[in-house]
Motif scaffolding. Structure first.
Motif, mmCIF file in Angstrom:
data_model
loop_
_atom_site.group_PDB
_atom_site.id
_atom_site.type_symbol
_atom_site.label_atom_id
_atom_site.label_comp_id
_atom_site.label_asym_id
_atom_site.label_seq_id
_atom_site.Cartn_x
_atom_site.Cartn_y
_atom_site.Cartn_z
ATOM 1 N N ALA A 158 3.476 19.732 2.838
ATOM 2 C CA ALA A 158 4.258 19.715 1.359
ATOM 3 C C ALA A 158 5.551 19.706 0.451
ATOM 4 N N GLN A 159 6.587 20.813 1.131
ATOM 5 C CA GLN A 159 8.063 19.838 0.914
ATOM 6 C C GLN A 159 8.830 18.787 1.480
ATOM 7 N N ALA B 224 17.096 16.668 -5.694
ATOM 8 C CA ALA B 224 15.814 16.231 -6.380
ATOM 9 C C ALA B 224 14.308 17.134 -5.785
ATOM 10 N N THR B 225 14.848 18.100 -5.180
ATOM 11 C CA THR B 225 14.265 19.203 -5.227
ATOM 12 C C THR B 225 13.678 20.534 -5.416
ATOM 13 N N SER C 256 12.898 9.031 -7.312
ATOM 14 C CA SER C 256 13.688 8.941 -8.698
ATOM 15 C C SER C 256 14.652 8.619 -8.293
ATOM 16 N N PHE C 257 15.196 8.463 -7.137
ATOM 17 C CA PHE C 257 16.590 8.223 -6.699
ATOM 18 C C PHE C 257 16.490 6.299 -7.159
ATOM 19 N N GLY C 258 15.954 6.286 -7.500
ATOM 20 C CA GLY C 258 15.714 4.445 -6.903
ATOM 21 C C GLY C 258 14.947 4.041 -5.956
ATOM 22 N N GLY C 259 14.497 5.064 -4.853
ATOM 23 C CA GLY C 259 13.657 4.442 -3.832
ATOM 24 C C GLY C 259 15.327 4.666 -2.527
ATOM 25 N N ALA C 260 15.980 5.479 -3.316
ATOM 26 C CA ALA C 260 17.505 5.820 -1.690
ATOM 27 C C ALA C 260 17.883 6.925 -2.366
ATOM 28 N N VAL D 247 9.653 12.854 -0.158
ATOM 29 C CA VAL D 247 9.066 11.686 -0.076
ATOM 30 C C VAL D 247 9.006 11.100 -1.579
ATOM 31 N N ASP D 248 9.109 11.814 -2.294
ATOM 32 C CA ASP D 248 8.115 11.934 -3.537
ATOM 33 C C ASP D 248 9.509 11.567 -4.213
#
Length: 203
Positions: free
Chosen positions: A159-160, A184-185, A170-174, A165-166
């Motif tokens: 899950a972590q 972000a997590t 949200s960062f434009g893929g990178a 990956v998720d």
């Protein structure tokens, strides 16, 4: 200094000071050998030095006993120090050696990636899921590695790893930097050090 010269000054200090400084070599040996009981011997020799000065005519006898006892004691301490200095260093634990070697390889891979990002991508640095024989020491590329690889190399549960990956989407893929993943997590704090040690961003 070779081992045979270790503690060479012990006896001269004791004899030339008429026993008044017999405590000095013992104090030095206590620190070098990390032996607590030698500090008590240091106090005993210091007390004998004070007694030899304060005892008047009997002081010479006390000083003589101190010189003899101190010299015998210091000869033994010097032999112990020589033996310790001559002993081969303990063999390095193979597990420690492997961990240090991997750390060095990670640093080398990071330096290579900084100089030549394209080559780093061609070598699949941080992508153990892709074919290649370059040893990057266990790095993982945060922007492209699949969740299973992130979990395995970063010590995360599924899950972590999936949250990384998720989040990169949200960062434009990178991500632009490794620390972006923490903003972000909600990864536990106890995972951050390992992630900083193993993660790399290739752009």
């Amino acid at each position: 200094m070779t081992s045979r010269y270790v503690g060479w000054w012990y006896l001269p200090v004791t004899i030339l000071s008429a026993g008044l400084l017999a405590w000095v070599p013992v104090l030095h040996a206590a620190g070098v050998l990390s032996r607590r009981r030698l500090y008590w011997w240091t106090l005993a020799y210091a007390a004998a030095a004070v007694a030899s000065v304060a005892a008047g005519s009997a002081g010479a006898a006390i000083a003589l006993v101190t010189i003899i006892a101190g010299s015998v004691h210091q000869l033994r301490l010097r032999r112990e120090r020589i033996a310790a200095a001559s002993a081969p260093p303990p063999a390095e634990d193979p597990a420690v050696a492997r961990a240090l070697a991997a750390r060095a390889r990670r640093q080398q891979a990071r330096e290579l990636a900084a100089r030549d990002p394209l080559l780093a991508k061609e070598l699949h640095i941080g992508r153990p899921d892709l074919p290649g024989d370059y040893d990057d020491g266990g790095l993982v590329e945060l922007n492209t590695a699949p969740a299973e690889t992130l979990a395995r190399r970063l010590g995360l549960d599924p899950a972590q790893a999936q949250s990384i990956v998720d989040a990169r989407a949200s960062f434009g893929g990178a991500f632009s930097a490794v620390d972006d993943v923490f903003a972000a997590t909600e990864l536990p704090l106890d995972t951050w050090d390992l992630i900083r040690d193993r993660a790399i961003i290739l752009g």
